[in-house]
Design an enzyme around this catalytic site. Structure first.
Site, mmCIF file in Angstrom:
data_model
loop_
_atom_site.group_PDB
_atom_site.id
_atom_site.type_symbol
_atom_site.label_atom_id
_atom_site.label_comp_id
_atom_site.label_asym_id
_atom_site.label_seq_id
_atom_site.Cartn_x
_atom_site.Cartn_y
_atom_site.Cartn_z
ATOM 1 N N HIS A 307 9.962 -57.171 -45.028
ATOM 2 C CA HIS A 307 11.191 -57.387 -45.758
ATOM 3 C C HIS A 307 12.085 -56.038 -45.679
ATOM 4 O O HIS A 307 11.155 -55.298 -46.291
ATOM 5 C CB HIS A 307 10.842 -58.160 -46.764
ATOM 6 N N ASP A 364 9.103 -66.806 -44.417
ATOM 7 C CA ASP A 364 8.945 -67.311 -43.311
ATOM 8 C C ASP A 364 7.578 -67.346 -42.654
ATOM 9 O O ASP A 364 7.123 -68.423 -42.260
ATOM 10 C CB ASP A 364 9.613 -66.450 -42.811
HETATM 11 C C1 SDX Z 1 13.912 -62.942 -43.586
HETATM 12 O O1 SDX Z 1 16.927 -60.154 -45.511
HETATM 13 C C2 SDX Z 1 16.248 -61.283 -46.746
HETATM 14 O O2 SDX Z 1 16.780 -61.451 -47.501
HETATM 15 C C3 SDX Z 1 16.099 -62.266 -45.340
HETATM 16 C C4 SDX Z 1 15.284 -63.591 -45.798
HETATM 17 C C5 SDX Z 1 16.354 -64.300 -46.684
HETATM 18 O O3 SDX Z 1 15.601 -65.218 -47.641
HETATM 19 O O4 SDX Z 1 17.210 -64.819 -46.213
HETATM 20 O O5 SDX Z 1 14.428 -63.067 -46.737
HETATM 21 C C6 SDX Z 1 14.805 -64.456 -45.067
HETATM 22 O O6 SDX Z 1 15.166 -63.298 -42.711
HETATM 23 C C7 SDX Z 1 13.015 -62.329 -43.980
HETATM 24 C C8 SDX Z 1 12.135 -61.880 -43.243
HETATM 25 C C9 SDX Z 1 11.740 -62.773 -41.511
HETATM 26 N N1 SDX Z 1 11.714 -61.757 -40.248
HETATM 27 C C10 SDX Z 1 10.653 -61.687 -39.948
HETATM 28 O O7 SDX Z 1 8.927 -61.872 -40.546
HETATM 29 C C11 SDX Z 1 10.034 -60.708 -38.454
HETATM 30 C C12 SDX Z 1 9.504 -59.565 -39.160
HETATM 31 N N2 SDX Z 1 9.359 -58.545 -39.841
HETATM 32 C C13 SDX Z 1 10.514 -57.823 -39.050
HETATM 33 O O8 SDX Z 1 11.253 -57.725 -38.227
HETATM 34 C C14 SDX Z 1 11.113 -56.426 -40.800
HETATM 35 O O9 SDX Z 1 10.110 -56.147 -41.538
HETATM 36 C C15 SDX Z 1 11.875 -56.537 -40.881
HETATM 37 C C16 SDX Z 1 13.190 -56.874 -39.966
HETATM 38 C C17 SDX Z 1 11.792 -58.243 -42.241
HETATM 39 C C18 SDX Z 1 12.655 -55.893 -42.247
HETATM 40 O O10 SDX Z 1 13.309 -54.865 -40.577
HETATM 41 P P1 SDX Z 1 13.508 -53.592 -41.269
HETATM 42 O O11 SDX Z 1 14.555 -53.804 -42.807
HETATM 43 O O12 SDX Z 1 14.939 -52.847 -40.567
HETATM 44 O O13 SDX Z 1 12.358 -52.337 -41.595
HETATM 45 P P2 SDX Z 1 11.574 -51.441 -40.401
HETATM 46 O O14 SDX Z 1 11.788 -52.572 -39.010
HETATM 47 O O15 SDX Z 1 13.023 -50.295 -40.165
HETATM 48 O O16 SDX Z 1 10.690 -51.458 -40.358
HETATM 49 C C19 SDX Z 1 9.958 -50.448 -41.201
HETATM 50 C C20 SDX Z 1 8.710 -49.871 -40.433
HETATM 51 C C21 SDX Z 1 8.693 -49.513 -38.884
HETATM 52 O O17 SDX Z 1 7.658 -48.249 -38.902
HETATM 53 P P3 SDX Z 1 8.187 -46.842 -38.539
HETATM 54 O O18 SDX Z 1 9.442 -47.012 -37.280
HETATM 55 O O19 SDX Z 1 8.695 -46.134 -39.812
HETATM 56 O O20 SDX Z 1 6.767 -46.607 -37.639
HETATM 57 O O21 SDX Z 1 7.660 -51.359 -40.929
HETATM 58 C C22 SDX Z 1 7.344 -51.226 -39.156
HETATM 59 C C23 SDX Z 1 8.503 -50.937 -38.591
HETATM 60 O O22 SDX Z 1 7.830 -51.206 -36.719
HETATM 61 N N3 SDX Z 1 7.421 -53.332 -39.277
HETATM 62 C C24 SDX Z 1 6.250 -54.333 -38.430
HETATM 63 C C25 SDX Z 1 6.804 -55.383 -39.577
HETATM 64 N N4 SDX Z 1 7.909 -55.459 -39.813
HETATM 65 C C26 SDX Z 1 8.052 -53.458 -39.544
HETATM 66 N N5 SDX Z 1 5.402 -53.593 -38.094
HETATM 67 C C27 SDX Z 1 4.314 -54.364 -37.744
HETATM 68 N N6 SDX Z 1 4.903 -55.818 -37.926
HETATM 69 C C28 SDX Z 1 5.811 -56.116 -38.412
HETATM 70 N N7 SDX Z 1 6.194 -57.663 -39.408
#
Ligand code: SDX
Length: 428
Positions: A307, A364
């Site tokens: 998140h 989620d």
């Molecule tokens: C919602 O913003 C809100 O409030 C949203 C929400 C709401 O109520 O409105 O809470 C609802 O959208 C919840 C999120 C649902 N999405 C997912 O579950 C999709 C999977 N999660 C992600 O793709 C990710 O975690 C995000 C999009 C939720 C957050 O992305 P960020 O903050 O931009 O973080 P990032 O993508 O830069 O990740 C940081 C690191 C990265 O690794 P490095 O580049 O540092 O090596 O964490 C890794 C990412 O690759 N990473 C994951 C991961 N999520 C982040 N690795 C594996 N699996 C994951 N799910």
């Protein structure tokens, strides 16, 4: 004495005001930065940038706190009804009995949609994703209520649009599902409350009445409350920026629905169930899929994990996880995906990759398991998220318009080609 931030640029020191919110959050006010220094800031994805000052929702990502207008999500999810929470978010206070009765009866007056809209549904293929149908239908409401296009309409007229949206979105959402099944549309019934009415329109058939199961109604009520608002998330920021152009509320919310559809945002709840089914069908080898999620060469992500704000736990995920056990036990549902989800969570939370990146289950991760148990089809999961988030979008739009915030128009840093002469076609 309010704090100031000092910034030194090109040998000159500038002072910028610091503002502090009611929960002691601090921000550097850069609204005069370009005028003073000629510089702008840049923050791709707005990870460190506040778009507004808001009184609606407070969340603390480190402590896992979520409050709607000062009330904790734990208390509201346990004790309130979704209409009460919608009233709280939109009008700022929990309603008393008279206010709640008036609010609910006003919404009940508008649950029908214009009969002509049924023809729109007939044009969609059966496999049309309901989020695509819903965003189009909500935007189309503006064509039936042209008075909603007037940005200077009265408060009463704006309120009528708010109540029409709260009333008609459930009807249009349920009809999108019925259309995909090629089943007869079920009309709203005013003897039902908000959640009962939605379930009736989703599952009742012309041949028999829908049995309203209080366990399912209670589970839906809790899920809608948990999704009702979440400060400046992607879809809410979309609503604020579209609404800032003085576009009508129907089109503004339609844009929010489209943003929510993305798999990184609200679309994740559908992706989570499809991921759990994939792992289940692959023999339930959780360790293999956790490895894939960590592999940078592999596009697979653990959906429902991570998140932008919560870095210890998403309080909503904890509430939903508890509710999963309760609802499935009461309904006598034994879903192998729940066991896989719990094992996936355990393995990931013990893994350095996830711990070092503060990746925890978000709202989620478990919600789809309850939706599935109460009979909601997977393709409707994100529609359920939109149903819950609607009062939050409305509240944020209302706050933005009442505060007369300017049209949103960010700056940029240009990195393209510098000035060059036109080359005739014959010479290229
Ligand atoms: C919602 O913003 C809100 O409030 C949203 C929400 C709401 O109520 O409105 O809470 C609802 O959208 C919840 C999120 C649902 N999405 C997912 O579950 C999709 C999977 N999660 C992600 O793709 C990710 O975690 C995000 C999009 C939720 C957050 O992305 P960020 O903050 O931009 O973080 P990032 O993508 O830069 O990740 C940081 C690191 C990265 O690794 P490095 O580049 O540092 O090596 O964490 C890794 C990412 O690759 N990473 C994951 C991961 N999520 C982040 N690795 C594996 N699996 C994951 N799910």
């Amino acid at each position: 004495m309010s704090e100031i931030a000092k910034i030194e640029l090109d040998g000159k020191v500038y002072e910028l005001p610091v503002i502090e919110g009611s929960e002691n959050e601090k921000a550097i006010d850069i609204s005069k930065l370009r005028e003073l220094t000629g510089y702008i800031t840049i923050d791709t994805g707005y990870k460190n940038t506040g778009a507004t000052k808001s009184s609606i929702t407070f969340l603390d990502g480190e402590l896992g706190i979520l409050h709607y207008r000062g009330y904790s999500i734990e208390q509201l999810a346990e004790k309130a009804s979704f209409p009460e929470v919608a009233h709280l978010l939109i009008y700022g206070e929990l309603p008393n009995q008279t206010e709640l009765n008036d609010f609910e009866s006003s919404i009940k007056k508008h649950t029908l949609v214009h009969e002509d809209m049924k023809q729109f549904f007939e044009a969609y293929p059966a496999q049309a994703h309901p989020m695509g149908v819903l965003s189009s239908m909500i935007s189309s409401l503006a064509t039936f209520y042209p008075e909603s296009l007037d940005p200077n309409r009265s408060t009463e007229a704006k309120n009528l649009t708010v109540h029409r949206l709260l009333a008609k979105l459930p009807t249009l959402a349920a009809w999108a599902y019925k259309n995909s099944m090629r089943h007869k549309f079920m009309y709203p019934r005013n003897n039902y409350n908000y959640c009962e009415n939605f379930l009736h329109m989703m599952f009742a058939m012309p041949t028999e009445d829908y049995h309203v199961d209080p366990i399912i109604v209670s589970a839906l009520n809790k899920l809608l409350i948990l999704h009702a608002d979440h400060e400046q998330n992607c879809s809410t920021s979309t609503v604020r920026i579209v609404g800032s152009s003085q576009a009508n509320l129907y089109s503004t919310v339609s844009a929010g629905i489209s943003a929510l559809w993305g798999p990184l945002h609200g679309g994740a709840n559908q992706e989570v169930i499809e991921m759990l089914e994939q792992i289940h069908n692959d023999g339930g080898n959780v360790d293999k899929w956790v490895l894939k999620a960590k592999d940078k060469e592999d596009p697979f992500r653990l959906m429902g994990f991570g998140h932008r704000v919560y870095k210890n736990f998403d309080p909503r995920a904890n509430i939903i996880k508890k509710a999963c056990d309760d609802v499935l036990q009461k309904l006598g549902v034994n879903d192998p995906l729940l066991a896989i989800a719990k094992k996936l969570e355990k393995v990931a939370l013990e893994d350095e990759y996830f711990k070092s990146r503060n990746l925890y289950p978000n709202v989620d991760f478990y919600s789809g398991i309850i939706y599935k148990a109460i009979g909601i089809p997977t393709e409707m999961f994100t529609v359920m998220f939109a149903l819950g988030r609607l009062p939050g979008w409305i509240a944020q739009w209302k706050e933005m318009t009442e505060n007369k915030e300017p049209i949103g128009r960010p700056r940029q840093v240009y990195i393209g080609k510098t000035s060059r002469e036109y080359v005739p076609l014959s010479k290229r």
